[in-house]
Scaffold this motif. Structure first.
Motif, short mmCIF file in Angstrom:
data_model
loop_
_atom_site.label_atom_id
_atom_site.label_comp_id
_atom_site.label_asym_id
_atom_site.label_seq_id
_atom_site.Cartn_x
_atom_site.Cartn_y
_atom_site.Cartn_z
N PHE A 264 0.91 -1.28 0.00
CA PHE A 264 -0.22 -0.03 0.04
C PHE A 264 0.85 1.31 0.04
CE2 PHE A 264 -2.67 -3.09 2.02
CZ PHE A 264 -4.09 -3.10 1.14
N CYS B 205 1.35 5.64 -0.04
CA CYS B 205 0.72 6.60 0.26
C CYS B 205 1.99 7.75 0.32
CB CYS B 205 0.16 6.57 1.47
SG CYS B 205 -1.10 8.14 1.78
N ASN C 57 2.68 7.95 4.27
CA ASN C 57 3.11 6.42 4.97
C ASN C 57 2.88 6.73 6.67
OD1 ASN C 57 5.38 3.86 5.68
ND2 ASN C 57 3.02 3.79 5.14
N SER D 269 -2.05 4.18 4.42
CA SER D 269 -1.45 3.15 4.08
C SER D 269 -0.94 2.33 5.21
CB SER D 269 -0.13 3.39 3.12
OG SER D 269 0.69 4.49 3.83
N GLU E 126 -2.21 -1.59 5.70
CA GLU E 126 -1.31 -2.88 5.93
C GLU E 126 -1.84 -3.59 6.96
OE1 GLU E 126 3.40 -3.35 7.58
OE2 GLU E 126 2.79 -1.34 7.12
N SER F 238 3.34 -1.37 3.83
CA SER F 238 3.02 0.16 3.28
C SER F 238 4.51 0.86 3.04
CB SER F 238 1.96 0.45 4.60
OG SER F 238 2.81 0.79 5.58
N TRP G 159 9.29 4.17 0.03
CA TRP G 159 8.90 3.17 -0.93
C TRP G 159 10.08 2.63 -1.60
CZ3 TRP G 159 5.64 6.08 -4.78
CH2 TRP G 159 6.24 7.35 -5.50
N THR H 287 -2.29 2.27 -4.54
CA THR H 287 -2.10 3.40 -3.87
C THR H 287 -3.42 4.11 -3.21
OG1 THR H 287 -2.73 4.61 -5.99
CG2 THR H 287 -0.34 4.40 -5.56
#
Length: 166
Positions: A10, A12, A15, A19, A23, A38, A70, A86
């Protein structure tokens, strides 16, 4: 051939809330069939305390949650993702890393509860609303007959789930 466990990331921007909640929800509701993580493009560095409180009040595990970049998931030794979802409009519009294995992606935009200003009651309501939308979408994901769908049908189902409200 049926895959035993599907890995889901997930995404975002920060985070810290949406997200993170996704998760935790998927790891509990999809235990055995799904494994969730996430991350964010510009992680806040901490999980929003309202998100932690909401998860704990609803008996979700929150002690291992952390705000992550990420880039942790775009390396060759990262877990191979089957799906990248997303949950915020900003992250959906950003240029994402190239994910190893080219996972299927979809946009599940949810209003950012961390951006809500006002009383504790107003903020709690925003987090609850977000939680309910994510819970409903994740419940639909967990019962999706992934093994029986071709790629196009699966992509359409994921996009449809992203439109579902609580």
């Amino acid at each position: 051939m049926t895959k035993l466990t599907y890995n889901v990331l997930f995404i975002c921007t920060g985070n810290s809330a949406r997200s993170i909640m996704a998760e935790a929800i998927l790891n509990q509701q999809g235990a055995g069939r799904f494994r969730a993580w996430s991350a964010g493009s510009h992680p806040a560095g901490a999980v929003n305390p309202y998100a932690i409180d909401l998860l704990e009040r609803n008996r979700f595990k929150a002690n291992d949650l952390r705000s992550k970049n990420w880039s942790e998931f775009a390396t060759a030794d990262a877990p191979h993702m089957d799906f990248v979802l997303t949950v915020c409009d900003k992250a959906a519009g950003e240029v994402c890393p190239v994910w190893p294995g080219q996972p299927m992606s979809a946009h599940w935009g949810v209003e950012d509860p961390a951006a809500v200003k006002g009383s504790d009651e107003v903020i709690h309501r925003a987090f609850n609303d977000c939680f309910m939308v994510l819970s409903r979408r994740i419940a639909l994901l967990t019962v999706l007959p992934i093994e029986k769908l071709n790629k196009l049908a699966l992509k359409q189902e994921l996009a449809h789930i992203g439109q579902v409200k609580a």
